[in-house]
Write a protein that holds these residues in place. Structure first.
Motif: not given
Ligand code: DX5
Ligand code: ZN
Length: 222
Positions: A65-69, A89-92, A112-120, A139-144
């Motif tokens: 899962h690439l959370m990168i630009l 990420h779709l947003e990236a 393709v990963a999408i953030n919580p605010h992004t309409p599916v 919101n991606p970035g942290f576990g727990g």
């Protein structure tokens, strides 16, 4: 049958070899590997050498899962490191369709990963080309973190579209998943559950995977 993908972000990195050994023996289906660049998300995790090392010991597919630009710059590197599926990420991605095909051409499954605010619905024009949709329920970035319940409706909307078009695209739910909410997530239409904290913070992590795997869902509720 749904799949379970423990996220190594929450594992004990000092004992990562032993963590991989017990996961190999468990009912887990995939390894979920979270790559963060400190730019797309406000955290930095691990990258190519760690994934290559995990690959040498893991006996199950690596779901990266690439959370990168600018993920398009690194697709072939992650594939060479051992990724079996790669989610961007779709947003990236300005040219998402192109990146999806770049992943497929590398030989990996395209996610393709999408953030919580992004309409599916923003995914609907590329759905035919996507093997896995990684739907973020935090919101991606942290576990727990805590599961965002609005995600359930997004799962239902996506499942309905996938069923309607008779596609085999898998829906993967990532963030805040645990024994307390897994059933409702599966009923909404999820195919893959990612779990980090729920697995690794438990004294008996293999048992948590067993319980997540054993949840029986007979029908979707969308
Ligand atoms: C969050 C990551 C997740 C994370 C999930 O940015 O994408 O994969 O590891 O961890 P939990 O299950 O603890 O929310
Ligand atoms: Zn993830």
């Amino acid at each position: 049958m749904h799949l379970i993908a423990p996220s190594l972000l929450s594992c004990d990195f000092l004992r990562i070899g032993e963590e991989i050994d017990w996961i190999n023996q468990s009912q887990a289906d995939w390894y979920h590997l979270d790559v963060m660049d400190g730019q797309f998300v406000p955290n930095i995790s691990f990258g190519l050498p760690v994934i290559a090392a995990v690959k040498r010991r893991a006996s199950k597919p690596l779901d990266v899962h690439l959370m990168i630009l600018q993920p398009e710059k690194y697709i072939s590197d992650f594939r060479k490191a051992g990724a079996d599926s790669i989610s961007v990420h779709l947003e990236a991605c300005t040219h998402l369709h192109r990146v999806i095909h770049q992943i497929k051409e590398s030989g990996a499954q395209a996610g393709v990963a999408i953030n919580p605010h992004t309409p599916v619905q923003l995914l609907f024009d590329v759905l035919e080309d996507v093997d896995v949709v990684c739907m973020m329920s935090v919101n991606p970035g942290f576990g727990g973190q805590k599961f965002i319940y609005r995600t359930l409706q997004k799962i239902r909307d996506l499942k309905e579209e996938i069923v309607k078009r008779n596609l085999s695209t898998k829906i993967e739910i990532d963030g805040g998943v645990g024994l307390q909410n897994a059933e409702v997530i599966l009923k909404a239409g999820a195919d893959v559950l990612v779990a980090g904290n729920a697995v690794f913070a438990d004294p008996n992590p293999a048992e948590v995977i067993h319980k997540l795997k054993s949840i029986a869902v007979n029908s979707f509720e969308f």
